[in-house]
Design a protein around this motif. Structure first.
Motif, short mmCIF file in Angstrom:
data_model
loop_
_atom_site.label_atom_id
_atom_site.label_comp_id
_atom_site.label_asym_id
_atom_site.label_seq_id
_atom_site.Cartn_x
_atom_site.Cartn_y
_atom_site.Cartn_z
N ASN A 181 -13.45 13.50 -4.40
CA ASN A 181 -12.85 13.18 -5.70
C ASN A 181 -12.02 11.90 -5.61
O ASN A 181 -11.30 11.67 -4.63
N PHE A 182 -12.10 11.08 -6.65
CA PHE A 182 -11.38 9.80 -6.69
C PHE A 182 -9.89 9.98 -6.43
O PHE A 182 -9.25 9.14 -5.79
N TRP A 183 -9.29 11.10 -6.90
CA TRP A 183 -7.84 11.27 -6.78
C TRP A 183 -7.39 11.45 -5.32
O TRP A 183 -6.23 11.24 -5.01
N GLN A 184 -8.34 11.79 -4.45
CA GLN A 184 -7.98 11.84 -3.02
C GLN A 184 -7.62 10.43 -2.55
O GLN A 184 -6.76 10.26 -1.69
N LEU A 185 -8.30 9.43 -3.11
CA LEU A 185 -8.00 8.04 -2.73
C LEU A 185 -6.80 7.52 -3.52
O LEU A 185 -5.90 6.89 -2.97
N TYR A 186 -6.79 7.80 -4.81
CA TYR A 186 -5.73 7.26 -5.67
C TYR A 186 -4.36 7.86 -5.30
O TYR A 186 -3.33 7.20 -5.44
N GLY A 187 -4.40 9.11 -4.80
CA GLY A 187 -3.16 9.78 -4.41
C GLY A 187 -2.34 8.96 -3.41
O GLY A 187 -1.11 9.03 -3.39
N ASP A 188 -3.04 8.15 -2.60
CA ASP A 188 -2.33 7.32 -1.62
C ASP A 188 -1.41 6.31 -2.30
O ASP A 188 -0.49 5.79 -1.67
N PHE A 189 -1.69 5.99 -3.54
CA PHE A 189 -0.91 4.95 -4.22
C PHE A 189 0.11 5.54 -5.21
O PHE A 189 0.81 4.79 -5.89
N LEU A 190 0.15 6.86 -5.29
CA LEU A 190 1.17 7.48 -6.15
C LEU A 190 2.51 7.48 -5.40
O LEU A 190 2.52 7.51 -4.16
N PRO A 191 3.62 7.47 -6.13
CA PRO A 191 4.91 7.48 -5.43
C PRO A 191 5.12 8.81 -4.70
O PRO A 191 4.81 9.87 -5.24
N GLY A 192 5.62 8.73 -3.49
CA GLY A 192 5.95 9.94 -2.75
C GLY A 192 7.23 10.55 -3.31
O GLY A 192 7.89 9.96 -4.17
N ALA A 193 7.59 11.73 -2.80
CA ALA A 193 8.77 12.43 -3.31
C ALA A 193 10.03 11.57 -3.17
O ALA A 193 10.96 11.68 -3.96
N LYS A 205 0.89 -1.17 0.00
CA LYS A 205 0.00 0.00 0.00
C LYS A 205 0.92 1.21 0.00
O LYS A 205 1.47 1.59 1.01
N ARG A 206 1.14 1.75 -1.19
CA ARG A 206 2.07 2.87 -1.26
C ARG A 206 1.33 4.11 -0.81
O ARG A 206 0.32 4.48 -1.38
N ARG A 207 1.80 4.72 0.23
CA ARG A 207 1.18 5.94 0.73
C ARG A 207 2.14 7.08 0.49
O ARG A 207 3.34 6.91 0.59
N LEU A 208 1.63 8.27 0.23
CA LEU A 208 2.48 9.41 -0.05
C LEU A 208 3.56 9.59 1.00
O LEU A 208 3.26 9.64 2.18
N SER A 209 4.79 9.61 0.55
CA SER A 209 5.94 9.89 1.39
C SER A 209 6.16 8.89 2.52
O SER A 209 6.94 9.12 3.42
N LEU A 210 5.44 7.80 2.50
CA LEU A 210 5.68 6.80 3.54
C LEU A 210 6.43 5.63 2.93
O LEU A 210 6.24 5.30 1.77
N PRO A 211 7.30 4.99 3.72
CA PRO A 211 7.98 3.84 3.16
C PRO A 211 6.98 2.73 2.85
O PRO A 211 5.94 2.63 3.47
N VAL A 212 7.34 1.88 1.89
CA VAL A 212 6.47 0.78 1.51
C VAL A 212 6.50 -0.28 2.60
O VAL A 212 7.56 -0.65 3.07
N ARG A 213 5.33 -0.73 3.01
CA ARG A 213 5.30 -1.75 4.04
C ARG A 213 4.66 -3.01 3.48
O ARG A 213 3.72 -2.95 2.70
#
Ligand SMILES: C[S@@+](CC[C@H](N)C(=O)[O-])C[C@H]1O[C@@H](n2cnc3c(N)ncnc32)[C@H](O)[C@@H]1O
Length: 478
Positions: free
Chosen positions: A172-184, A32-40
């Protein structure tokens, strides 16, 4: 602005489509890739069976990948996104799409993913600016900011504004999808690189281009996110880092496509969720297609393509572009880019037809391909994109009336090799040192890793051209 029309019908789930059913699958690690969080890697059992492949044997799937979190499918499925015979996994190049079963070659292209227009963010390539779906209300100040951009050059700034705006729209859907985009820290875009990472490219021209792009993004943020900006603008990107991140998403994840919506045909820049998880290949097995009747983007497997379970599904991001262009936009490069170029400065030239026949390369330069049926096993593995690139980039001569003279050819090949050695010696590090650097620090930033790989790939390409010229000299007796 044009309002989007209602969907004429909702597509029915098909056989084998992603289906939400009680979970029978064993617990699997998932990402579950979350913005700016390491992948767990989660060890909890997913509450639903997410689509047939989860039950498939894991053994023939790539071992260095983990399945995407069930939520990733669930949020799309609820909005009519469908996938067929593929699954999303996180691997060495971030998220990717992988076949979950074998697919026999078909005469017609076969669909593996469909994404409705309603889930995308699109903006016309030319004035007047039109958005599908039309999420910006008339009079919102973000529209003025978008209107202030240069129509010719600033497509990425406009798309970044639209993305930030979508994150701010309630529900908006992108509020949810944003959690799966790669963080900085997970994205390879060099817009997010530190200055010292850019030095690692060992390519000052590319480094200064990226620096200019970065400054352009910062200036745009400073101009529009000043202290007197309305709150509804300020909250979209409180700091410049947020804006630069959105810009890097726009550059590294958007596509350009001609879409038809009702009677309107439009060239658009688009952010398409799920399809933006497809990685690039120079020999892709998939392509994108706009389905007009119900306004869906389809991902299709090429006609005649055999797919084995576990294969990565890929598309070609850009054809005919060198590694520096891939680095500038996406932050990755390839040692076997068939379009890479070496700028030779001497007068030596080799005979094109002889070079092509030594490596069984056929076709016209724009479509050179390796004719592997004519080749033995050892040569088949030697001839890759770099040798095709060599055939395009080596200085050549052709004259149908003049036979080549082997001794002259050998001399020219040796001189060209010398030039390649000279170019290799101008790098500050050797390939071995680059490899050691890459291996020694697995925790290094994605952008630094991408920069080191870029210079390594350049050296590997030069090395391959030297090897190809060596083989050429050995084989041009007749
Ligand atoms: C459109 S996204 C694809 C999905 C992405 N892998 C992710 O994790 O979200 C493009 C990014 O994927 C990565 N990528 C795509 N194709 C690649 C390739 N052939 N080699 C290395 N990285 C690649 C790069 O980081 C690039 O900026």
């Amino acid at each position: 602005m044009v309002s989007s029309l209602a969907l004429p019908f909702s597509p029915k789930p098909r056989e084998n489509a992603l289906l939400l059913q009680p979970c029978k699958a064993p617990p699997l690690p998932c990402s579950k890739r979350r913005l700016s969080l390491p992948v767990r890697a989660s060890t909890s059992t997913p509450p639903f069976r997410i689509f047939e492949p989860l039950q498939a044997e894991e053994s023939s799937l790539p071992s260095d990948t983990v399945l995407a979190d069930p939520d990733f499918y669930r949020i799309g499925y609820a909005r009519s996104m469908r996938v067929y015979g593929v699954e999303f996994r996180e691997g060495p190049d971030g998220f990717g799409v992988y076949a979950s079963r074998d697919v026999e070659p078909r005469r017609r292209a076969r669909m593996i993913m469909e994404i409705p227009l309603e889930m995308m963010l699109t903006i016309s390539q030319k004035l007047p600016w039109m958005f599908f779906p039309d999420i910006i209300p008339i009079g919102h100040p973000i529209f003025d900011i978008i209107s202030s951009t240069n129509p010719e050059t600033d497509w990425d700034l406009r798309l970044a504004c639209l993305l930030l705006y979508a994150f701010d729209v309630e529900g908006n859907f992108w509020q949810l999808y944003g959690d799966f985009l790669p963080g900085a820290d997970e994205c390879t875009s060099l817009l997010l690189a530190q200055k010292e990472d850019l030095l690692e490219l060992q390519d000052s021209e590319l480094a200064s281009k990226i620096d200019e792009q970065h400054c352009r993004g910062l200036e745009f943020w400073e101009k529009n996110w000043h202290s007197a900006a309305p709150l509804k603008i300020k909250r979209l990107a409180h700091d410049p880092e947020r804006f630069i991140w959105a810009l890097s998403m726009a550059q590294s994840r958007s596509i350009q496509m001609k879409i038809r919506v009702g009677a309107l045909v439009q060239d658009a820049h688009m952010l398409v969720p799920y399809a933006d998880m497809l990685n690039h290949s120079f020999q892709p097995n998939c392509f994108l297609h706009w389905r007009f009747k119900d306004r869906m983007l389809e991902v299709m497997i090429n006609a005649g393509q055999r797919i084995s379970k576990g294969d990565e599904m890929t598309i070609n991001y850009m054809s005919g572009k060198k590694n520096n262009m891939f680095m500038e936009r996406y932050g990755f490069s390839s040692p076997t880019n068939p379009w890479d170029v070496i700028n030779f400065s001497g007068n030596s030239k080799i005979h094109l037809d002889s070079f092509l026949s030594v490596f069984n390369i056929s076709g016209l330069p724009e479509e050179f391909y390796h004719n592997c049926h004519l080749t033995n096993e050892q040569d088949a593995s030697f001839v890759d994109g770099a040798v095709i690139a060599a055939a395009r980039t080596l200085p050549i001569w052709t004259d149908v009336d003049m036979p080549m003279v082997p001794s002259i050819e050998r001399k020219a090949a040796r001189e060209l090799q010398e030039e390649c050695y000279q170019m290799l010696s101008e790098f500050q590090t050797t390939s071995d040192q680059d490899l050691q650097l890459l291996e020694s620090d697995p925790e290094e930033s994605r952008t630094r890793e991408a920069a080191i790989k870029y210079r390594l790939h350049r050296k590997l390409f030069l090395g391959k051209v030297i090897q190809a010229l060596e083989i050429y000299q050995d084989r041009i007796l007749f």
